[in-house]
Design an enzyme around this catalytic site. Structure first.
Site, PDB file in Angstrom:
ATOM      1  N   THR A 181       4.318   9.904 -22.615  1.00  0.00           N
ATOM      2  CA  THR A 181       4.263   8.642 -23.357  1.00  0.00           C
ATOM      3  C   THR A 181       3.758   7.567 -22.403  1.00  0.00           C
ATOM      4  O   THR A 181       3.682   7.787 -21.198  1.00  0.00           O
ATOM      5  CB  THR A 181       5.660   8.231 -23.875  1.00  0.00           C
ATOM      6  OG1 THR A 181       6.529   7.991 -22.752  1.00  0.00           O
ATOM      7  CG2 THR A 181       6.280   9.301 -24.752  1.00  0.00           C
ATOM      8  N   ILE A 215       9.688  10.693 -14.415  1.00  0.00           N
ATOM      9  CA  ILE A 215       9.393   9.263 -14.291  1.00  0.00           C
ATOM     10  C   ILE A 215       7.907   9.070 -14.025  1.00  0.00           C
ATOM     11  O   ILE A 215       7.343   9.676 -13.113  1.00  0.00           O
ATOM     12  CB  ILE A 215      10.224   8.623 -13.158  1.00  0.00           C
ATOM     13  CG1 ILE A 215      11.731   8.775 -13.437  1.00  0.00           C
ATOM     14  CG2 ILE A 215       9.844   7.148 -12.986  1.00  0.00           C
ATOM     15  CD1 ILE A 215      12.227   8.078 -14.698  1.00  0.00           C
ATOM     16  N   LYS A 216       7.311   8.227 -14.849  1.00  0.00           N
ATOM     17  CA  LYS A 216       5.874   7.966 -14.719  1.00  0.00           C
ATOM     18  C   LYS A 216       5.698   6.622 -14.006  1.00  0.00           C
ATOM     19  O   LYS A 216       6.277   5.610 -14.429  1.00  0.00           O
ATOM     20  CB  LYS A 216       5.285   7.903 -16.125  1.00  0.00           C
ATOM     21  CG  LYS A 216       3.838   8.308 -16.244  1.00  0.00           C
ATOM     22  CD  LYS A 216       3.511   8.407 -17.731  1.00  0.00           C
ATOM     23  CE  LYS A 216       2.075   8.682 -17.995  1.00  0.00           C
ATOM     24  NZ  LYS A 216       1.759   8.550 -19.424  1.00  0.00           N
ATOM     25  N   VAL A 217       4.907   6.643 -12.940  1.00  0.00           N
ATOM     26  CA  VAL A 217       4.664   5.394 -12.188  1.00  0.00           C
ATOM     27  C   VAL A 217       3.147   5.199 -12.072  1.00  0.00           C
ATOM     28  O   VAL A 217       2.386   6.167 -12.023  1.00  0.00           O
ATOM     29  CB  VAL A 217       5.303   5.424 -10.775  1.00  0.00           C
ATOM     30  CG1 VAL A 217       6.809   5.616 -10.841  1.00  0.00           C
ATOM     31  CG2 VAL A 217       4.665   6.491  -9.887  1.00  0.00           C
TER      32      VAL A 217
END
Ligand code: E4P
Length: 217
Positions: A27, A82-84
């Site tokens: 997402t 976790i998307k960074v």
């Protein structure tokens, strides 16, 4: 090659899951906006629906706040990645999170050098955006070949997650290059099953079967 679905739409995820075409979900803030739903609620719901990784993106640009956001997002399920963003602060967060065993997806990658930095920071996934690369006159698939070569040269374990996928050729080329994962809209993944000769052949078989006057059940 794993298939992730690039959406925050629950019915789409359920449909792809039932087809065996959903090994994970990605997402981003734009997809959350499109869903019209509360970010934390929809991520929790998705994480509870599938076994594979669910990428949830931090929205802060500074390292300290990214870490606080990551801590909150990790409470939403055991399968949260976790998307960074691929910035210096994002890389710092990636290194810190990965050191604690948290899988990190480094997103908004547009160069092989950026992908090299993400691997060195311990990313579980690197997300090169092929469609957006094509949009500005580059060949996004060259980026995937370059990253594959570099990661193989040094045995990096970071998985290449091809993102910003717009059509089946992106998926075909990703598979030929040996990308680990593609994330694509549900309609692109479903389109892989379509072929006009399949439709034509099925119509002929159905017509001939009707002429036999038989039934199986
Ligand atoms: C990846 O994780 C992103 O969510 C996505 O693939 C971006 O795709 P777009 O360029 O179609 O917005």
């Amino acid at each position: 090659m794993k298939f992730f679905v690039d959406t925050a739409d629950i019915p789409e995820i359920r449909e792809l899951s039932d087809l065996g075409l959903c090994d994970g979900v990605t997402t981003n803030p734009s997809l959350i906006h499109k869903s019209g739903r509360n970010f934390l609620e929809v991520i929790k719901e998705i994480a509870g629906m599938i076994e594979g990784p669910v990428s949830a993106e931090v929205v802060a640009e500074d390292h300290a706040t990214q870490m606080r956001e990551a801590e909150k997002l990790l409470t939403l399920g055991d399968n949260i990645t976790i998307k960074v963003p691929l910035t210096l602060d994002g890389l710092k967060s990636c290194k810190a999170l990965a050191a604690n065993g948290t899988p990190v997806n480094v997103t908004l990658c547009f160069s092989a050098n950026q992908a090299l930095l993400a691997a060195k920071a311990g990313a579980a996934f690197i997300s090169p955006f092929v469609g957006r690369h094509d949009d500005v006159g580059y060949d996004g698939m060259n980026l995937i070949s370059d990253i594959r070569m570099i990661y193989d040269n040094y045995d990096f374990e970071t998985e290449i997650l091809v993102a910003s996928v717009r059509h089946p050729i992106h998926i075909l080329e990703s598979a030929k290059i040996g990308a680990d994962v593609v994330t694509a809209p549900a309609k692109v993944l479903k389109s892989l099953a379509s072929h006009h000769l399949t439709d034509k052949g099925l119509a002929a078989f159905t017509a001939d079967w009707a002429k036999t006057g038989q039934s199986i059940v």
